[in-house]
Design an enzyme around this catalytic site. Structure first.
Site, short mmCIF file in Angstrom:
data_model
loop_
_atom_site.label_atom_id
_atom_site.label_comp_id
_atom_site.label_asym_id
_atom_site.label_seq_id
_atom_site.Cartn_x
_atom_site.Cartn_y
_atom_site.Cartn_z
N GLY A 54 0.83 -1.20 0.00
CA GLY A 54 0.00 0.00 0.00
C GLY A 54 0.86 1.24 0.00
O GLY A 54 2.06 1.17 0.26
N CYS A 81 5.35 -6.21 1.26
CA CYS A 81 5.74 -4.80 1.25
C CYS A 81 5.14 -4.06 2.46
O CYS A 81 5.52 -4.35 3.58
CB CYS A 81 5.31 -4.17 -0.08
SG CYS A 81 6.18 -2.64 -0.40
N TYR A 82 4.17 -3.17 2.26
CA TYR A 82 3.60 -2.48 3.43
C TYR A 82 3.09 -3.51 4.44
O TYR A 82 3.22 -3.32 5.66
CB TYR A 82 2.44 -1.55 3.01
CG TYR A 82 1.81 -0.84 4.18
CD1 TYR A 82 2.42 0.28 4.75
CD2 TYR A 82 0.62 -1.30 4.75
CE1 TYR A 82 1.86 0.92 5.85
CE2 TYR A 82 0.06 -0.67 5.84
CZ TYR A 82 0.68 0.44 6.39
OH TYR A 82 0.14 1.07 7.48
N HIS A 168 7.63 -7.85 -4.28
CA HIS A 168 6.28 -8.25 -4.71
C HIS A 168 6.29 -9.56 -5.49
O HIS A 168 6.54 -9.57 -6.70
CB HIS A 168 5.68 -7.15 -5.59
CG HIS A 168 5.37 -5.91 -4.83
ND1 HIS A 168 4.14 -5.68 -4.24
CD2 HIS A 168 6.13 -4.83 -4.52
CE1 HIS A 168 4.15 -4.52 -3.62
NE2 HIS A 168 5.35 -3.98 -3.77
N GLU A 170 3.85 -11.21 -6.49
CA GLU A 170 2.71 -11.29 -7.41
C GLU A 170 2.99 -10.68 -8.77
O GLU A 170 2.24 -10.86 -9.73
CB GLU A 170 1.48 -10.62 -6.78
CG GLU A 170 1.53 -9.10 -6.64
CD GLU A 170 2.30 -8.61 -5.40
OE1 GLU A 170 3.09 -9.39 -4.84
OE2 GLU A 170 2.12 -7.44 -5.03
N ASP A 227 -19.09 -9.61 -20.92
CA ASP A 227 -19.68 -9.80 -19.60
C ASP A 227 -21.16 -10.17 -19.67
O ASP A 227 -21.60 -11.12 -19.03
CB ASP A 227 -19.50 -8.54 -18.74
CG ASP A 227 -18.05 -8.10 -18.69
OD1 ASP A 227 -17.19 -8.94 -19.02
OD2 ASP A 227 -17.78 -6.94 -18.34
N LYS A 367 -11.97 -10.39 -14.97
CA LYS A 367 -12.25 -10.39 -16.41
C LYS A 367 -11.65 -11.59 -17.14
O LYS A 367 -12.32 -12.23 -17.94
CB LYS A 367 -11.69 -9.10 -17.02
CG LYS A 367 -12.07 -8.89 -18.46
CD LYS A 367 -13.32 -8.09 -18.55
CE LYS A 367 -13.76 -7.85 -19.98
NZ LYS A 367 -14.96 -7.02 -20.01
#
Ligand code: XMP
Length: 511
Positions: A54, A81-82, A168, A170, A227, A367
């Site tokens: 964050g 991280c944060y 990170h 990810e 969608d 998505k």
């Protein structure tokens, strides 16, 4: 019981990515605000908790924090991280505040390749994006990796299975990032995996069947986009004979689009009501130049047409809508200026007006998961991969008043642009490409004749989510072919220009 990993969101731009990566590993993951109560966390019975990164510093006056008890409920915790700095801070370690950010790749030296680093080389490249860093560990923790700038680039409290990474995992730029998350999810948290968007949808189908019961009917507004199409296909699986899909053809669609939508959905056996409302929309748009007014008129007319059609069907109790997970996450991230920039046209507000209950089969999916489900349910790739298209359609790509002639001009130019980028094999690299018809005439020369005709602007952008965008670096040869073809083939156009503005400060659409 479904295995769930909760991601507590501290506002990082990567929070959604963490959840997506965990799901890619076959474990369901959900994002919750950082201040979710201990009670609500326990209710979700997660197998593990991840604290996201964050923008804040633990030293900020109103720094987002958690109830420390959350760290000790007996399940593994990973702070990224944060998230890691926060763990260190609340457990009595020392976090150094720095206004200088370390951003980009860094070399990580792994000191202990068990647990989350199991099977990982001792030196890897990782992605850093932080200002503060952990200088002294809280009691019970050891440093398990370092980098040049971070003596504690990863930490572990073995007894309580609490981990932290300054980098990170990810982000794709972190080598072995997926393996690190996989180790956390499977080796540390003991998940079994096996979750897929498709298997998830099976559960959704059962739920819809149960909710709708034996006699109620469901309506759904089909737009031609992914969608709404996947929403309709899922509801159709649940209650094949009681779904009514309404496709409002606003006359503001791309070349051949309405025909293609109707054909595709009839082939998929959807019960489709095609409403050709083009002239109604054109009539209401007559003389209107203001972009916001155009949007408002189109939104209102859409609802009117939809309601008229829906009222012809008796016994409708539900409206199916293609809301996606990113729209429902209670995000804590700062979303930029909250002032209204453009009114987005959708059917929001319809359920209350029509007294309908909502069905949102995609509200827990991202998505790309929706695309995957769509593919498995037989949606053709033209629909699955199609660029986003705004509800008000070509009306907001004709600057000034919208007329039938201008629509025809724009449709043809747009078709040529898209055809050429498809031929060049770059369609899927581009987030969105389209033409804009300008109310500007310029002088040209064709043969020996002077011409005085309109300008078409080409817009093509790359983007991850449409929130920010940069203009696509389309090869000059492709731009040249597009320009030559548009000027030769589209009557009334003698000049083509390329839009090289980024968002922000521009927007993707011109109106
Ligand atoms: P802007 O122009 O705001 O567009 O940068 C961001 C993305 O949103 C799409 N867009 C819309 N989508 N209804 C929609 O469903 C709308 O009214 C609308 N306006 C813009 C735009 O095409 C881009 O992908």
């Amino acid at each position: 019981m479904r295995e769930t990993i909760l991601v507590l969101d501290f506002g990082s731009q990567y929070t959604q990515l963490i959840a997506r990566r965990i799901r890619e590993l076959g474990v369901y993951s959900e994002i919750r605000p950082f201040n979710t109560s201990l009670e609500n966390i326990l209710k979700a019975s997660p197998k593990a908790i991840i604290l996201s990164g964050g923008p804040a510093s633990v030293w900020d006056e109103d720094a987002p924090s958690i109830n420390p008890e959350i760290l000790f409920i007996g399940i593994p915790v990973l702070g990224i991280c944060y998230g890691m700095q926060l763990i260190a801070h609340i457990l009595g370690g020392e976090v150094e505040h720095s206004s200088r950010r370390e951003f980009g790749p860094a070399e990580l030296e792994v000191k202990d390749n068990s647990d989350i680093f199991s099977g990982i080389p001792l030196k890897i490249k990782v992605w850093m994006s932080h200002g503060d860093r952990v200088l002294r560990l809280p009691q019970g923790f050891v440093s398990i990796a370092c980098s040049e700038n971070s003596p504690v680039a990863a930490m572990r409290d073995e007894r309580h299975l609490i981990f932290g990474t300054q980098f990170h995992p990810e982000v794709i730029h972190t080598e072995f990032g997926k393996e690190i998350l996989s180790n956390f999810v499977f080796k540390v948290a003991g998940c079994r995996g096996g979750w897929t968007a498709r298997s998830f949808v099976e559960g959704v189908i059962r739920d819809i069947r149960e909710r709708v019961g034996k006699s109620s009917k469901v309506i759904c507004a089909l737009s031609g986009g992914v969608d709404s199409a996947v929403t309709a296909l899922i509801v159709q699986r649940a209650i094949p004979d009681r779904l009514y899909c309404i496709f409002v053809d606003t006359g503001l669609l791309r070349l051949n689009e309405a025909k293609q939508v109707v054909e595709t959905f009839r082939n998929l056996d959807l019960n489709l009501i095609h409403v050709d409302a083009g002239s109604r929309f054109l009539r209401r748009l007559q003389g209107v130049e203001d972009p916001e007014l155009k949007r408002k008129i189109i939104g209102e007319e859409f609802i009117r047409v939809f309601e008229e059609e829906a009222s012809r069907i008796e016994g409708v109790e539900f409206l199916a809508q293609g809301t996606l997970y990113p729209d429902v996450i209670e995000s804590v991230s700062v979303k930029g200026p909250s002032a209204k920039i453009k009114t987005h046209h959708n059917v929001g507000g319809l359920p209350e007006r029509m007294n309908l209950k909502l069905i949102e089969p995609l509200r827990e999916l991202f998505k790309d998961e929706v695309r995957e489900v769509g593919r498995e349910l037989g949606l053709p790739s033209e629909i699955l991969e199609r660029h986003p298209f705004p509800g008000p359609g070509l009306a907001i790509r004709i600057i000034g008043e919208v007329t039938k002639e201008k629509l025809d001009t724009l449709r043809l130019a747009d078709f040529i642009f898209i055809e050429e980028i498809k031929k060049a094999g770059i369609y899927n690299e581009i987030w969105q490409a389209f033409c804009v018809l300008l109310p500007v005439k310029t002088v040209g020369v064709m043969g020996d004749e002077r011409t005085y005709e309109n300008v078409i602007a080409l817009r093509a952008v790359t983007s991850v989510d449409g929130m920010t965008a940069s203009w696509s670096r389309i090869p000059y040869e492709v731009l040249e072919r597009v320009s030559v073809r548009i000027i030769n083939e589209v009557k009334g156009v003698n000049r083509v220009v390329y839009d090289i503005s980024t968002k922000p400060p521009s927007t993707i659409e011109w109106e």
